[in-house]
Design a protein around this motif. Structure first.
Motif, PDB file in Angstrom:
ATOM      1  N   THR A   1      47.428  43.282  68.702  1.00 52.87           N
ATOM      2  CA  THR A   1      46.288  42.967  67.841  1.00 52.87           C
ATOM      3  C   THR A   1      45.144  43.887  68.224  1.00 52.87           C
ATOM      4  O   THR A   1      44.835  44.028  69.415  1.00 52.87           O
ATOM      5  N   LEU A   2      44.553  44.518  67.222  1.00 54.32           N
ATOM      6  CA  LEU A   2      43.411  45.398  67.449  1.00 54.32           C
ATOM      7  C   LEU A   2      42.195  44.787  66.778  1.00 54.32           C
ATOM      8  O   LEU A   2      42.269  44.412  65.598  1.00 54.32           O
ATOM      9  N   VAL A   3      41.113  44.666  67.520  1.00 57.87           N
ATOM     10  CA  VAL A   3      39.883  44.066  67.004  1.00 57.87           C
ATOM     11  C   VAL A   3      38.755  45.079  67.156  1.00 57.87           C
ATOM     12  O   VAL A   3      38.526  45.593  68.263  1.00 57.87           O
ATOM     13  N   MET A   4      38.090  45.376  66.041  1.00 54.49           N
ATOM     14  CA  MET A   4      36.976  46.331  66.082  1.00 54.49           C
ATOM     15  C   MET A   4      36.062  46.100  64.894  1.00 54.49           C
ATOM     16  O   MET A   4      36.442  45.456  63.925  1.00 54.49           O
ATOM     17  N   GLY A   5      34.873  46.671  64.968  1.00 53.57           N
ATOM     18  CA  GLY A   5      33.904  46.587  63.878  1.00 53.57           C
ATOM     19  C   GLY A   5      34.247  47.569  62.770  1.00 53.57           C
ATOM     20  O   GLY A   5      35.112  48.441  62.921  1.00 53.57           O
ATOM     21  N   ASP A   6      33.533  47.452  61.676  1.00 53.64           N
ATOM     22  CA  ASP A   6      33.782  48.293  60.500  1.00 53.64           C
ATOM     23  C   ASP A   6      33.666  49.788  60.805  1.00 53.64           C
ATOM     24  O   ASP A   6      34.536  50.568  60.437  1.00 53.64           O
ATOM     25  N   ALA A   7      32.581  50.191  61.469  1.00 53.82           N
ATOM     26  CA  ALA A   7      32.357  51.619  61.732  1.00 53.82           C
ATOM     27  C   ALA A   7      33.470  52.186  62.605  1.00 53.82           C
ATOM     28  O   ALA A   7      34.005  53.261  62.311  1.00 53.82           O
ATOM     29  N   ASP A   8      33.832  51.471  63.653  1.00 53.68           N
ATOM     30  CA  ASP A   8      34.891  51.969  64.545  1.00 53.68           C
ATOM     31  C   ASP A   8      36.235  52.003  63.835  1.00 53.68           C
ATOM     32  O   ASP A   8      37.022  52.936  64.024  1.00 53.68           O
ATOM     33  N   PHE A   9      36.497  51.027  62.983  1.00 52.06           N
ATOM     34  CA  PHE A   9      37.753  51.011  62.229  1.00 52.06           C
ATOM     35  C   PHE A   9      37.833  52.238  61.318  1.00 52.06           C
ATOM     36  O   PHE A   9      38.841  52.953  61.311  1.00 52.06           O
ATOM     37  N   LEU A  10      36.787  52.493  60.556  1.00 46.37           N
ATOM     38  CA  LEU A  10      36.811  53.632  59.635  1.00 46.37           C
ATOM     39  C   LEU A  10      36.911  54.960  60.383  1.00 46.37           C
ATOM     40  O   LEU A  10      37.610  55.875  59.943  1.00 46.37           O
TER      41      LEU A  10
ATOM     42  N   GLY B   1      40.686  59.525  61.432  1.00 47.45           N
ATOM     43  CA  GLY B   1      40.909  60.600  62.393  1.00 47.45           C
ATOM     44  C   GLY B   1      39.646  61.104  63.058  1.00 47.45           C
ATOM     45  O   GLY B   1      39.647  62.153  63.684  1.00 47.45           O
ATOM     46  N   ASN B   2      38.564  60.355  62.930  1.00 52.51           N
ATOM     47  CA  ASN B   2      37.289  60.770  63.509  1.00 52.51           C
ATOM     48  C   ASN B   2      37.035  60.182  64.892  1.00 52.51           C
ATOM     49  O   ASN B   2      35.956  60.359  65.445  1.00 52.51           O
ATOM     50  N   SER B   3      38.009  59.457  65.437  1.00 56.68           N
ATOM     51  CA  SER B   3      37.869  58.887  66.770  1.00 56.68           C
ATOM     52  C   SER B   3      39.261  58.648  67.352  1.00 56.68           C
ATOM     53  O   SER B   3      40.212  58.377  66.621  1.00 56.68           O
ATOM     54  N   SER B   4      39.355  58.748  68.651  1.00 51.65           N
ATOM     55  CA  SER B   4      40.621  58.543  69.348  1.00 51.65           C
ATOM     56  C   SER B   4      40.768  57.077  69.758  1.00 51.65           C
ATOM     57  O   SER B   4      39.829  56.494  70.317  1.00 51.65           O
ATOM     58  N   PRO B   5      41.952  56.471  69.530  1.00 51.89           N
ATOM     59  CA  PRO B   5      42.136  55.070  69.917  1.00 51.89           C
ATOM     60  C   PRO B   5      41.971  54.865  71.429  1.00 51.89           C
ATOM     61  O   PRO B   5      41.428  53.858  71.869  1.00 51.89           O
ATOM     62  N   VAL B   6      42.420  55.831  72.218  1.00 51.18           N
ATOM     63  CA  VAL B   6      42.315  55.704  73.674  1.00 51.18           C
ATOM     64  C   VAL B   6      40.851  55.740  74.102  1.00 51.18           C
ATOM     65  O   VAL B   6      40.393  54.910  74.891  1.00 51.18           O
ATOM     66  N   THR B   7      40.093  56.684  73.536  1.00 53.97           N
ATOM     67  CA  THR B   7      38.660  56.778  73.846  1.00 53.97           C
ATOM     68  C   THR B   7      37.943  55.503  73.417  1.00 53.97           C
ATOM     69  O   THR B   7      37.108  54.971  74.158  1.00 53.97           O
ATOM     70  N   MET B   8      38.280  55.011  72.231  1.00 53.54           N
ATOM     71  CA  MET B   8      37.634  53.792  71.734  1.00 53.54           C
ATOM     72  C   MET B   8      37.913  52.607  72.651  1.00 53.54           C
ATOM     73  O   MET B   8      37.036  51.790  72.915  1.00 53.54           O
TER      74      MET B   8
ATOM     75  N   ARG C   1      35.318  50.454  75.096  1.00 57.22           N
ATOM     76  CA  ARG C   1      35.268  49.048  74.671  1.00 57.22           C
ATOM     77  C   ARG C   1      34.800  48.877  73.225  1.00 57.22           C
ATOM     78  O   ARG C   1      34.164  47.895  72.874  1.00 57.22           O
ATOM     79  N   LYS C   2      35.133  49.863  72.377  1.00 56.82           N
ATOM     80  CA  LYS C   2      34.802  49.761  70.954  1.00 56.82           C
ATOM     81  C   LYS C   2      35.934  49.093  70.197  1.00 56.82           C
ATOM     82  O   LYS C   2      35.771  48.688  69.062  1.00 56.82           O
ATOM     83  N   VAL C   3      37.099  49.031  70.821  1.00 54.84           N
ATOM     84  CA  VAL C   3      38.233  48.319  70.238  1.00 54.84           C
ATOM     85  C   VAL C   3      38.818  47.429  71.329  1.00 54.84           C
ATOM     86  O   VAL C   3      38.930  47.832  72.482  1.00 54.84           O
ATOM     87  N   LYS C   4      39.138  46.208  70.926  1.00 53.99           N
ATOM     88  CA  LYS C   4      39.784  45.277  71.860  1.00 53.99           C
ATOM     89  C   LYS C   4      41.263  45.231  71.480  1.00 53.99           C
ATOM     90  O   LYS C   4      41.601  45.162  70.295  1.00 53.99           O
ATOM     91  N   ILE C   5      42.108  45.260  72.485  1.00 60.14           N
ATOM     92  CA  ILE C   5      43.546  45.266  72.246  1.00 60.14           C
ATOM     93  C   ILE C   5      44.168  44.094  72.986  1.00 60.14           C
ATOM     94  O   ILE C   5      43.944  43.925  74.182  1.00 60.14           O
ATOM     95  N   ALA C   6      44.953  43.309  72.259  1.00 60.75           N
ATOM     96  CA  ALA C   6      45.708  42.222  72.866  1.00 60.75           C
ATOM     97  C   ALA C   6      47.181  42.496  72.595  1.00 60.75           C
ATOM     98  O   ALA C   6      47.577  42.751  71.460  1.00 60.75           O
ATOM     99  N   GLY C   7      47.987  42.487  73.647  1.00 59.36           N
ATOM    100  CA  GLY C   7      49.415  42.733  73.474  1.00 59.36           C
ATOM    101  C   GLY C   7      49.814  44.089  74.023  1.00 59.36           C
ATOM    102  O   GLY C   7      49.318  44.517  75.068  1.00 59.36           O
ATOM    103  N   ASP C   8      50.667  44.772  73.299  1.00 61.54           N
ATOM    104  CA  ASP C   8      51.277  46.035  73.725  1.00 61.54           C
ATOM    105  C   ASP C   8      50.270  47.194  73.644  1.00 61.54           C
ATOM    106  O   ASP C   8      50.125  47.839  72.614  1.00 61.54           O
ATOM    107  N   VAL C   9      49.611  47.466  74.770  1.00 60.08           N
ATOM    108  CA  VAL C   9      48.582  48.511  74.820  1.00 60.08           C
ATOM    109  C   VAL C   9      49.197  49.890  74.572  1.00 60.08           C
ATOM    110  O   VAL C   9      48.595  50.742  73.916  1.00 60.08           O
TER     111      VAL C   9
END
Length: 155
Positions: A107-116, A121-128, A132-140
């Motif tokens: 599960t990935l949880v993030m705000g609108d700006a970070d999601f878009l 392709g304007n942001s890296s999931p690892v960097t986010m 702490r711009k994206v919260k991840i629950a489960g298989d990181v």
């Protein structure tokens, strides 16, 4: 013309993923959050983005992957959270709006700006994740490599 006006006037059917990525890249976090305050426009943007996931899916890369990914895009103020699920199985990708009773692999949880920024392709999931711009629950590990399963444009 503001960023919200730019997005509101878009004919999503005629905008390529690359054009969309450029538009998102040109918007500030504040502008994206202003767009998200308009519930109708926000729903339109999210529906289009998730609708494109099925078309931009790369089955050859996914191979035998079988996973349910739940996306929770958190709203601000009076805006409700939006939940979508991406099911990858048998070299296909299916997107549904809303939360099912199935247990997601991640599960990935993030705000609108970070999601878009992520899906354009304007942001890296690892960097986010690290910022702490994206919260991840489960298989990181799945979450970290998720972008490789989709043809994501670079702005």
């Amino acid at each position: 013309m503001s960023g919200a006006d730019d997005i509101a006037s878009l004919d999503f059917a005629s905008v390529t993923p690359e054009e969309f990525a450029r538009i998102v890249k040109g918007l500030s976090t504040k502008e994206i959050n202003e767009i998200a305050q308009d519930a109708t426009l926000r729903a339109r943007v999210l529906k289009e983005v998730f609708g494109r996931m099925e078309r931009q899916f790369k089955p050859d890369v996914a191979g035998s992957l079988d996973a349910l990914i739940r996306w929770k895009v958190t709203g601000q103020g009076d805006t409700e959270d939006a939940v979508y699920e991406t099911k990858i199985a048998n070299a296909t990708c299916t997107v549904t709006e809303g939360r099912s009773n199935a247990e997601p692999r991640v599960t990935l949880v993030m705000g609108d700006a970070d999601f878009l920024k992520l899906v354009s392709g304007n942001s890296s999931p690892v960097t986010m994740f690290m910022m702490r711009k994206v919260k991840i629950a489960g298989d990181v590990a799945l979450a970290a490599g998720l972008t490789r399963y989709f043809d994501i444009p670079k702005a």
